[in-house]
Design a protein around this motif. Structure first.
Motif, PDB file in Angstrom:
ATOM      1  N   ARG A 279       0.799  -1.256  -0.040  1.00 48.50           N
ATOM      2  CA  ARG A 279       0.088  -0.153   0.038  1.00 48.50           C
ATOM      3  C   ARG A 279       0.892   1.151  -0.085  1.00 48.50           C
ATOM      4  O   ARG A 279       0.651   2.377  -0.693  1.00 48.50           O
ATOM      5  CB  ARG A 279      -0.892  -0.063   1.239  1.00 48.50           C
ATOM      6  CG  ARG A 279      -1.968  -1.343   1.186  1.00 48.50           C
ATOM      7  CD  ARG A 279      -2.706  -1.288   2.398  1.00 48.50           C
ATOM      8  NE  ARG A 279      -1.700  -1.708   3.426  1.00 48.50           N
ATOM      9  CZ  ARG A 279      -2.219  -2.232   4.594  1.00 48.50           C
ATOM     10  NH1 ARG A 279      -3.464  -2.449   5.080  1.00 48.50           N
ATOM     11  NH2 ARG A 279      -1.336  -2.583   5.495  1.00 48.50           N
ATOM     12  N   ASP A 349      -5.585   0.096   4.174  1.00 48.89           N
ATOM     13  CA  ASP A 349      -6.395  -0.095   2.814  1.00 48.89           C
ATOM     14  C   ASP A 349      -7.194   1.107   2.455  1.00 48.89           C
ATOM     15  O   ASP A 349      -7.214   1.516   1.340  1.00 48.89           O
ATOM     16  CB  ASP A 349      -7.201  -1.477   2.983  1.00 48.89           C
ATOM     17  CG  ASP A 349      -6.339  -2.459   2.990  1.00 48.89           C
ATOM     18  OD1 ASP A 349      -5.258  -2.735   2.369  1.00 48.89           O
ATOM     19  OD2 ASP A 349      -6.567  -3.712   3.543  1.00 48.89           O
ATOM     20  N   GLN A 350      -8.036   1.640   3.384  1.00 53.06           N
ATOM     21  CA  GLN A 350      -8.848   2.714   3.377  1.00 53.06           C
ATOM     22  C   GLN A 350      -8.237   3.927   2.667  1.00 53.06           C
ATOM     23  O   GLN A 350      -8.732   4.646   1.797  1.00 53.06           O
ATOM     24  CB  GLN A 350      -9.773   3.166   4.522  1.00 53.06           C
ATOM     25  CG  GLN A 350     -10.763   4.025   4.376  1.00 53.06           C
ATOM     26  CD  GLN A 350     -11.532   4.204   5.602  1.00 53.06           C
ATOM     27  OE1 GLN A 350     -11.058   4.213   6.624  1.00 53.06           O
ATOM     28  NE2 GLN A 350     -12.752   4.754   5.422  1.00 53.06           N
ATOM     29  N   ARG A 353      -6.979   3.313  -0.767  1.00 56.70           N
ATOM     30  CA  ARG A 353      -7.971   3.131  -2.027  1.00 56.70           C
ATOM     31  C   ARG A 353      -8.772   4.495  -2.122  1.00 56.70           C
ATOM     32  O   ARG A 353      -8.813   4.943  -3.371  1.00 56.70           O
ATOM     33  CB  ARG A 353      -9.157   2.282  -1.332  1.00 56.70           C
ATOM     34  CG  ARG A 353      -8.872   0.712  -1.586  1.00 56.70           C
ATOM     35  CD  ARG A 353      -9.901  -0.207  -1.312  1.00 56.70           C
ATOM     36  NE  ARG A 353      -9.582  -1.584  -1.153  1.00 56.70           N
ATOM     37  CZ  ARG A 353      -9.768  -2.250   0.039  1.00 56.70           C
ATOM     38  NH1 ARG A 353     -10.135  -1.648   1.134  1.00 56.70           N
ATOM     39  NH2 ARG A 353      -9.350  -3.434  -0.017  1.00 56.70           N
ATOM     40  N   HIS A 357      -8.355   6.412  -5.739  1.00 55.07           N
ATOM     41  CA  HIS A 357      -9.779   6.783  -6.372  1.00 55.07           C
ATOM     42  C   HIS A 357      -9.679   8.235  -6.893  1.00 55.07           C
ATOM     43  O   HIS A 357     -10.066   8.520  -8.085  1.00 55.07           O
ATOM     44  CB  HIS A 357     -10.870   6.567  -5.713  1.00 55.07           C
ATOM     45  CG  HIS A 357     -12.003   6.841  -5.989  1.00 55.07           C
ATOM     46  ND1 HIS A 357     -12.884   6.173  -7.039  1.00 55.07           N
ATOM     47  CD2 HIS A 357     -13.158   7.917  -5.946  1.00 55.07           C
ATOM     48  CE1 HIS A 357     -14.035   6.492  -7.476  1.00 55.07           C
ATOM     49  NE2 HIS A 357     -14.077   7.782  -6.728  1.00 55.07           N
TER      50      HIS A 357
END
Length: 414
Positions: A279, A349-350, A353, A357
């Motif tokens: 990540r 992860d949040q 992402r 995005h």
């Protein structure tokens, strides 16, 4: 002695005893809780009375409770516990109701366990080991070695060429397996770097890695999904129609001008980020993509400039107010820390992402804005954003959100 022994094994010890003692003292403190920084806990039925049904923790006790919940999970003697929050809520209640008993000692007597020692054996892919070898505190074992547990989890993994055994201590086997995996990855990284220095191996030969299976002799066996695992995806006609509305879907493979070249570079970094399991590295690639379209080498503090132009794009193209904080804070904490040799924070992860995005959406808005005005160069887009009539309004909006913007100087003549 126990803590010294565990440190010798490379384990990071986080004993919770001290925090529990501080929490017990804070719960019994007579200070009045701040109405803006407090926490209400309902007393368990067996501790509640006719009048007292709950208790209010002040800010200090509230913070210590949160710290204790985190540390219990990292204290190897207690890592087996389930529903830690409920156990510590009861600890707080008992410390408040019964003020004479040392509930720290009682808590540890009831819940702490003696540490178990076990060897975790994990599968290896693309690494052949003809004999038992010791590498960086681990042991490499060939196929069929007597120290390899004869369990299906280890003997049936496809492409398994050897095993790595890692000594572990703890009270929760899944947690021990996770620590063993990290230690094994570390050892393989050292081995990989060492082999490279021999100048006799092709880079492709250094791509060996852990498999998915592990076992603790006859005690426990399991598997861990690889971070680079792939899942099948189906794309239908309706999805293809939605994709066609995205401006970046028309970026050519061979750029015709500077704008295309910048967009293609950003897309290359974005594509790498989407298939990168790490990540942190993925977020670095996303920052490279963002800088490819909105970067300005002339700026001193680049994070605020990037965030300003991203906010401008979102405002003038989509009519919204994209939150820019994740750009300039993560630029300093993640991007700059990693590039300049500091230890970067953990990227969730949040976070990854959400940021990824937004970077893709920024590229789409960048291309839409350029197409609307007929621009063919990145410099034209940046100049138009800087001189846009709404720039002062956007800066005012940002300063109202965060005082970090008070020292930012907007250049309308870039």
């Amino acid at each position: 002695m126990l803590l010294l022994a565990l440190r010798g094994l490379g384990l990071r010890i986080v004993p919770v005893d001290k925090t529990l003692r501080q929490l017990q003292q804070a719960v019994r403190s007579p200070s009045e809780p701040d109405p803006h920084d407090r926490m209400y806990l309902e007393l368990p039925a067996d501790l509640a009375g006719e009048v007292r049904r709950g208790l209010v923790l002040n800010g200090v006790a509230k913070a210590l409770l949160k710290q204790a919940i985190d540390e219990v999970g990292r204290d190897l003697r207690l890592e087996h516990l389930q529903d830690v929050k409920s156990l510590l809520h009861r600890f707080v209640a008992e410390a408040s109701v019964d003020r004479k008993t040392d509930h720290v000692a009682a808590f540890m007597r009831e819940h702490a366990r003696e540490l178990e020692s076990a060897d975790c054996v994990l599968t290896l892919l693309h690494l052949e080991v003809p004999e038992r070898l010791e590498i960086a505190g681990t042991v490499l074992l060939p196929l069929g070695h007597e120290l390899v547990p004869a369990v299906p989890e280890l003997t049936t993994e496809l492409n398994c060429t050897a095993y790595i055994s890692v000594p572990c201590r703890g009270t929760n086997y899944p947690n021990m397996a996770e620590r063993a995996r990290k230690q094994a990855i570390h050892a393989l990284g050292l081995l990989r770097a060492g082999l490279e220095q021999q100048n006799v191996y092709h880079p492709w030969q250094l791509r060996f890695r852990l498999g998915e299976r592990y076992a603790f002799a006859d005690r426990l066996a399991g598997w861990t999904r690889q971070t680079d695992s792939a899942y099948s995806v189906a794309v239908d006609g309706q999805t293809a129609e939605r994709l066609a509305t995205l401006r970046f879907m028309r970026v050519p493979a061979v750029p015709a001008n500077d704008l295309d070249r910048r967009a293609l570079l950003a897309l290359t970094w974005i594509d790498r980020s989407l298939v990168m399991p790490d990540r942190l590295v993925a977020m670095l690639f996303q920052f490279f993509a963002l800088e490819a379209i909105l970067g300005d080498k002339a700026e001193g503090r680049k994070s605020l400039g990037l965030a300003f132009r991203r906010t401008m794009l979102g405002h003038v193209v989509s009519g919204g107010w994209p939150a820019p904080e994740h750009i300039y804070y993560q630029y300093e904490d993640v991007r700059s820390a990693a590039v300049h040799g500091s230890e970067p924070p953990v990227v969730t992860d949040q976070q990854a992402r959400r940021f990824g995005h937004d970077v893709i959406r920024t590229l789409d808005e960048f291309l839409a804005f350029a197409e609307t005005h007929g621009y063919t160069k990145r410099a034209q887009v940046l100049s138009a954003l800087a001189s846009h009539e709404d720039a002062p309004r956007v800066l005012e909006h940002l300063r109202a959100r965060d005082p970090e913007w008070n020292d930012f100087e907007h250049r309308a003549d870039r």
